[in-house]
Design a protein around this motif. Sequence first.
Motif, PDB file in Angstrom:
ATOM      1  N   ILE A   1       0.839  -1.204   0.000  1.00  0.00           N
ATOM      2  CA  ILE A   1       0.000   0.000   0.000  1.00  0.00           C
ATOM      3  C   ILE A   1       0.870   1.249   0.000  1.00  0.00           C
ATOM      4  O   ILE A   1       0.609   2.218  -0.725  1.00  0.00           O
ATOM      5  CB  ILE A   1      -0.948   0.006   1.224  1.00  0.00           C
TER       6      ILE A   1
ATOM      7  N   ALA B   1      -5.982  -0.103  -3.221  1.00  0.00           N
ATOM      8  CA  ALA B   1      -7.261  -0.575  -2.680  1.00  0.00           C
ATOM      9  C   ALA B   1      -7.304  -2.102  -2.631  1.00  0.00           C
ATOM     10  O   ALA B   1      -7.817  -2.694  -1.678  1.00  0.00           O
ATOM     11  CB  ALA B   1      -8.407  -0.042  -3.531  1.00  0.00           C
TER      12      ALA B   1
ATOM     13  N   ALA C   1      -5.287  -3.150   0.261  1.00  0.00           N
ATOM     14  CA  ALA C   1      -5.957  -2.855   1.526  1.00  0.00           C
ATOM     15  C   ALA C   1      -6.909  -3.970   1.927  1.00  0.00           C
ATOM     16  O   ALA C   1      -7.122  -4.216   3.120  1.00  0.00           O
ATOM     17  CB  ALA C   1      -6.710  -1.530   1.423  1.00  0.00           C
TER      18      ALA C   1
ATOM     19  N   SER D   1      -8.689   3.535   2.708  1.00  0.00           N
ATOM     20  CA  SER D   1      -8.769   3.086   1.325  1.00  0.00           C
ATOM     21  C   SER D   1     -10.119   3.442   0.707  1.00  0.00           C
ATOM     22  O   SER D   1     -10.192   3.842  -0.457  1.00  0.00           O
ATOM     23  CB  SER D   1      -8.524   1.573   1.248  1.00  0.00           C
TER      24      SER D   1
END
Length: 956
Positions: free
Chosen positions: A595, A609, A612, A635
């Motif tokens: 991330i 995303a 996440a 996110s």
Amino acid sequence: MVAERVVSPVFVGRGEESGALAAALEAAVGQGPAVALVAGEAGIGKSRLLAEFARSLGPGVRVAEGACAELGSDALPYAPFVTVLRRLIRLDGVLPGPYRQLARWFPELGEPGEAEGGKHRLYEEILTLVERVAADRPLVVFIEDLHWADAATRELLGFLSRNLTQPGVLLAITHRPPGPADGQLGPLLAELSRRPRTTMLRLERLDRHDVARQLAAILGTEPGPDAVRRVHERSDGNPLFVEALARAGEHTPDSLRDLLLYGPRSLPGPARDLLGVASVAGGRLSHRLLARVSGKDGAALDALLRELVDRSLLLTAGDGYDFRHALIRHVVYEDLLPGERARLHARYAEALHGTGAHAELAAHAHAAGDHRTALTAACHAADQARASYAYEEQVRMLEQVLRLWDPDVPLGRDEIDVLTDAAQACMLSGDYARGIGYATSGLAAVDRRGDPARAAQLLEHRGRLRHRLNGTGVSDWEDALRLLPAGPAGPAGVQRGQLLGVLAMGLLPEEDRARASFEEALAIGRRTGDATVTIRGLLGVASMTGDLGMLAEARTLAGRLDGHDLLMTVPMYEATLHTKAGDHPRAAEAARDGIRHARRYGLGRSRGAELACYAGRSLILAGRWEEAGTVLRESLQEDPPPLSRQALLVLTGYLALLRGDVPAAARAASDAEAASTAETAPGIACEAASAAEASAGIEADAGAGHPAERSGSASLFPRHQLLCLLAVAQGDPERADLLLERALADPALYRVYSSDARPVLLAGALAQRARLTPAAGQDLRERVARRQAELAAADAALGVDGRLDRAWRIMLHALIGDDGWDDAVRAFRELRQPYELALSLYHGARAALETGDRPGATARLSEAAALAAELGAAPLTRDIALLTRPRQTADGLTEREHDVLRLIAEGLSNRQIAARLHISPSTAGVHVSHILAKLGAATRTEAAAIAFRDGLTGPA
């Protein structure tokens, strides 16, 4: 005819400020008079905040409101206080007293007194009146728009703040932030801010998420992302402007336009002209550029700018200037004549030549009608954006290139190249649906027979975009491979290896079909030395063999590539293998590291995303729920693509359920269902592009029927799990069983990884236990037994995918047979999963109690209670506390009390219960008190636990 809603019926983005006002009132009642200063620009929602706060107060609090008039020094002295006092005297029936000076304003108070000592006596009488009113019940006095207050009002307000002593008085005052010309207001604000019980609030502009919520409330439907972006950018998050622009399209409504132009049109000619020049810049501009375009410099320019800054039309920003609000710039620009705009744009374009500001040059040249310059500059700007990882900006500039396309302008690329670049940029930015359109248009233009490599590249891009949008894409990759037959090493061989790698990734978890493609890709990569092909082969083989060494090699190679997409893919495979092995901390760290890289390289919305989701799941399993909530929330705020958004919302809802926040879980589940609908919507948008393919003689895509391409099949099962558990938490286990039946009937259950499918079976087993209440009859018990047999059969048909999946299987067997809980405890203790360990201990204790082993049950419950409390697992905590509580033979609740109890179990407050049942909050409170007494519960949480345990939450 129904009038269109203009004002948002939902108050958004001010929860913290509302809480601060409530705390200020509490302090005023408990400690002594208090002041709340609410600052913010015009339209930011100061008055709405006070109105919503007043609405939240019960009849036990008096509210009196007054506002200062914009006339300033010409206004009626004490205008807001006259309004406030009239409210207190005439509406609340205050008895006449020795108010000899106030009687000059309000004859009902008696005969007016002499003017001698008038102002001092007036102030004392107002002070006395306010304190007498507050002696009866708390009093909130609103004084709005203090920035327009006359001197007398400011003086009286200062007097009251210094001399009020009666507890229960809150002075809530709104004002705009003081500027250079507000010297008279500054001393009063400084004095008020020094008072011991002063709360200072500054209302900020709404972020994009809150603007979307406000638009949805106004429009009555969810706005599209483009509409949200447009309104957020033009309004700058100002709620008043959001309301005005909600249905305005690209144009500024006349009423708002006239309001915003009042200040600019009142300027002297030279300053107004300079403001027009600044408006054409389109945003922040440097002093040097403004001087060059305006033709002014030195002291003359400084004097004009000083006037614009002092009037709060422009703000200084670094070495330049910006408009105080985007809408002011917009209406000033709109107020220019067309010829003025074109000439100013041309001057900006001339000034920007050779500066490297390609995007700005493209915009001004286009507006000036110089399309050739605009096209060349837009092409350079797209390259510049890609080099700085600004992929959304790259897409925007490539879109401009396509709109201005002229084959006679030498750019070093053709239109198909631009479409290919645009599709790839959309893949990196997360705008998958738009990218599919670009790739499809490119395929319609390319000659497949004459240029199979370009066609295969476009098919690869479109397949990857479809795969990330909704889990489809395999058919595109298979078509591309047919264009590139197997052959010796070289460009064609490398491209074939790249396609084999992505095809195999898309075929997973069908390992038998994916294995050959992965192995061939790895062989091609080793033979040609191509890092991209090698990485994809390494990832695939490692995922099937669990070889962490291969993943380490893939990570090293990915770090050497110019692109960063594969560098984000590696941690996904690492997190997956670590999770399957039960090493949740390592899985979370791998995903979070990914991330960080994704956000660094402009991939936060897309690949970030996806990562996440991996991080959130691992953190939940590791018992690090606060961290998980933060990762998921951050996110979601980045507006991820539909498939990622759905997965993030499912995890958010699951976490809310574990914590006992059923309403939040229900909202997340509803939002996830909306996101799943959005997955397929872009396909409709691409119909025109598909028609272009058909007209060019291109074979129609057969992906819809491909067994590996049933949209998002793997992502469907976490949704099944959440919805099933949510139904149980809402006291409706029969609905949970219906949801389970649908999941068991889905053939994809046996195609996804067993570690994805088995949690659904666990949720179903928990639902069966919830169905078996003490009141369950023989027919229901037989139906539960049949469903448990189906669960066991489904489990037997699944493989076992690692240590975590093995632990799931042990727990599932224990839930079905109510035996083997000690094995489940050992499994989850080894995996260090605190929630599952606590749940297994709880059920083990329940089973021990049923066999009469109270000492064994007590030891298990003690450990389970400590784990659940540390996690914040409220439902499990209450179940543990109530396990040894004796059951009541009859609850004695009325039908209405059963209704209220069901809503208590959902986690609703008295006010929310009242709204749901159309009763008053006080009546709801009475029902809650009766329920607690009848159930022998000390708290609402305990009452909810008893209701769940004894089957009192079923549907009416």
